[in-house]
Design a protein around this motif. Structure first.
Motif, short mmCIF file in Angstrom:
data_model
loop_
_atom_site.label_atom_id
_atom_site.label_comp_id
_atom_site.label_asym_id
_atom_site.label_seq_id
_atom_site.Cartn_x
_atom_site.Cartn_y
_atom_site.Cartn_z
N LEU A 177 -2.26 10.34 11.40
CA LEU A 177 -3.59 10.07 10.88
C LEU A 177 -3.68 8.59 10.52
CD1 LEU A 177 -6.31 11.34 9.90
CD2 LEU A 177 -5.21 11.59 7.65
N THR A 178 -4.71 7.91 11.02
CA THR A 178 -4.95 6.50 10.71
C THR A 178 -6.13 6.42 9.75
OG1 THR A 178 -4.14 5.85 12.89
CG2 THR A 178 -5.44 4.22 11.67
N GLN A 211 -5.18 -0.71 5.59
CA GLN A 211 -5.00 0.34 6.60
C GLN A 211 -3.74 1.12 6.27
OE1 GLN A 211 -6.83 0.48 9.86
NE2 GLN A 211 -8.30 -0.68 8.68
N ALA A 212 -3.72 2.38 6.62
CA ALA A 212 -2.51 3.20 6.44
C ALA A 212 -2.41 4.21 7.58
CB ALA A 212 -2.55 3.93 5.10
N LYS A 213 -1.17 4.59 7.88
CA LYS A 213 -0.90 5.67 8.83
C LYS A 213 0.05 6.63 8.16
CE LYS A 213 -1.65 3.45 13.23
NZ LYS A 213 -1.19 3.24 14.58
N VAL A 214 -0.24 7.92 8.33
CA VAL A 214 0.62 8.96 7.77
C VAL A 214 0.89 10.02 8.83
CG1 VAL A 214 -0.14 8.61 5.38
CG2 VAL A 214 -1.31 10.29 6.81
N MET A 248 1.60 0.80 5.90
CA MET A 248 0.42 0.31 5.19
C MET A 248 0.38 -1.19 5.47
SD MET A 248 1.13 2.21 1.59
CE MET A 248 -0.41 2.85 0.98
N ASP A 249 -0.79 -1.67 5.90
CA ASP A 249 -0.87 -3.10 6.18
C ASP A 249 -2.29 -3.61 6.04
OD1 ASP A 249 -2.08 -2.21 8.53
OD2 ASP A 249 -0.34 -2.58 9.76
N THR A 250 -2.46 -4.86 6.36
CA THR A 250 -3.72 -5.59 6.26
C THR A 250 -4.34 -5.49 4.86
OG1 THR A 250 -5.11 -3.83 7.19
CG2 THR A 250 -4.19 -5.42 8.75
N VAL A 262 -11.59 6.88 1.33
CA VAL A 262 -10.61 7.03 2.41
C VAL A 262 -11.36 7.36 3.69
CG1 VAL A 262 -8.57 8.29 3.15
CG2 VAL A 262 -8.92 7.82 0.70
N HIS A 263 -11.36 6.40 4.61
CA HIS A 263 -12.08 6.54 5.88
C HIS A 263 -11.11 7.08 6.94
CE1 HIS A 263 -15.52 3.94 4.58
NE2 HIS A 263 -14.60 3.57 3.69
N ILE A 264 -11.46 8.20 7.55
CA ILE A 264 -10.65 8.77 8.62
C ILE A 264 -11.00 8.02 9.90
CG2 ILE A 264 -9.97 10.87 9.86
CD1 ILE A 264 -9.48 10.92 6.74
N GLN A 265 -10.05 7.21 10.40
CA GLN A 265 -10.33 6.35 11.54
C GLN A 265 -9.85 6.92 12.87
OE1 GLN A 265 -8.59 2.63 10.22
NE2 GLN A 265 -10.57 1.95 9.46
#
Length: 167
Positions: free
Chosen positions: A129-130, A147-150, A94-96, A113-116
Motif C-alpha cells: 500500500l502506497t 510518503q509511506a509504503k507498508v 517513509m520518505d519525502t 491518509v491518502h490511499i495512492q
C-alpha cells in the motif's frame, strides 16, 4: 458470576478494503510542552529552539519554542496506525518529508491518509500500500507531508490468484 456484556473491537481494514483515492482521517492529538521536552530529552536533542523559552523568544525565528519535526512525524506514525490497524505487516519506507509549518505546544494535529496505490505481491495474502500523509493543525494548515509504503494483509479467500482490485 455476573453476566458480562459483549466486548466488540473495531475491525482493522485489509488491503483490499482500501480504495485508491480515498482519504482516511485519524484521531486528533494536542501537542504539549511535556511532549516536546520529553521527546527532545529522549532523542538527545539539545537545540535551544526546542527547549529554551528565552532563547526562542530572543533569537529564534518563531518567537517561542517549536516541536522537533521528528516529534510531529512520530506522532503521525501513531495516527497512521489508528487508520490502518493491525493488518499492517511491515513498514517498507517513509520518505519525502516536508516540514511546512512549525508545530508549537498547544497545536492540535490529525493525519489525513491518502490511499495512492496498492499492488499485490507474489504472496496472495499480502500486498503493498502506497500512502500520502498530511499532518494538519487546528487552523487547517498542513504542517508535515510525506510518503509511506507498508506491507499489508489481504483477505485470503477472494485473492487466491494474487489479483487485487484497484476499485
Amino acid at each position: 458470576m455476573a453476566k458480562r456484556n459483549r466486548r466488540i473491537y473495531p475491525a482493522a481494514p485489509f488491503l483490499d478494503d482500501l480504495r485508491v483515492g480515498d482519504v482516511h482521517i485519524s484521531y486528533a492529538r494536542t501537542v504539549t510542552e511535556a511532549h516536546v521536552v520529553g521527546f527532545a530529552a529522549f532523542a538527545g536533542m539539545q537545540m535551544p529552539l526546542f527547549i529554551d523559552h528565552d532563547h526562542a523568544r530572543r533569537v529564534g525565528s518563531f518567537g517561542s519554542p517549536i516541536a522537533p519535526g521528528f516529534l510531529t512525524a512520530s506522532l503521525s506514525g501513531g495516527m497512521l496506525e489508528s487508520v490502518l490497524g493491525t493488518n499492517v505487516l511491515a513498514g517498507l519506507g517513509m520518505d519525502t518529508f516536508v516540514f511546512k509549518v512549525p508545530v508549537r505546544p498547544g497545536d492540535t494535529l490529525h493525519a489525513e491518509v491518502h490511499i495512492q496505490d496498492k499492488r499485490p505481491t507474489r504472496d496472495p495474502g499480502r500486498g503493498v500500500l502506497t500512502l500520502g500523509i498530511e499532518v494538519v493543525n487546528q487552523r487547517a494548515e498542513i504542517v508535515l507531508s510525506y510518503q509511506a509504503k507498508v506491507l499489508m494483509k489481504q483477505h485470503e479467500p477472494e485473492h487466491k490468484q494474487g489479483k487485487l482490485s484497484h476499485d
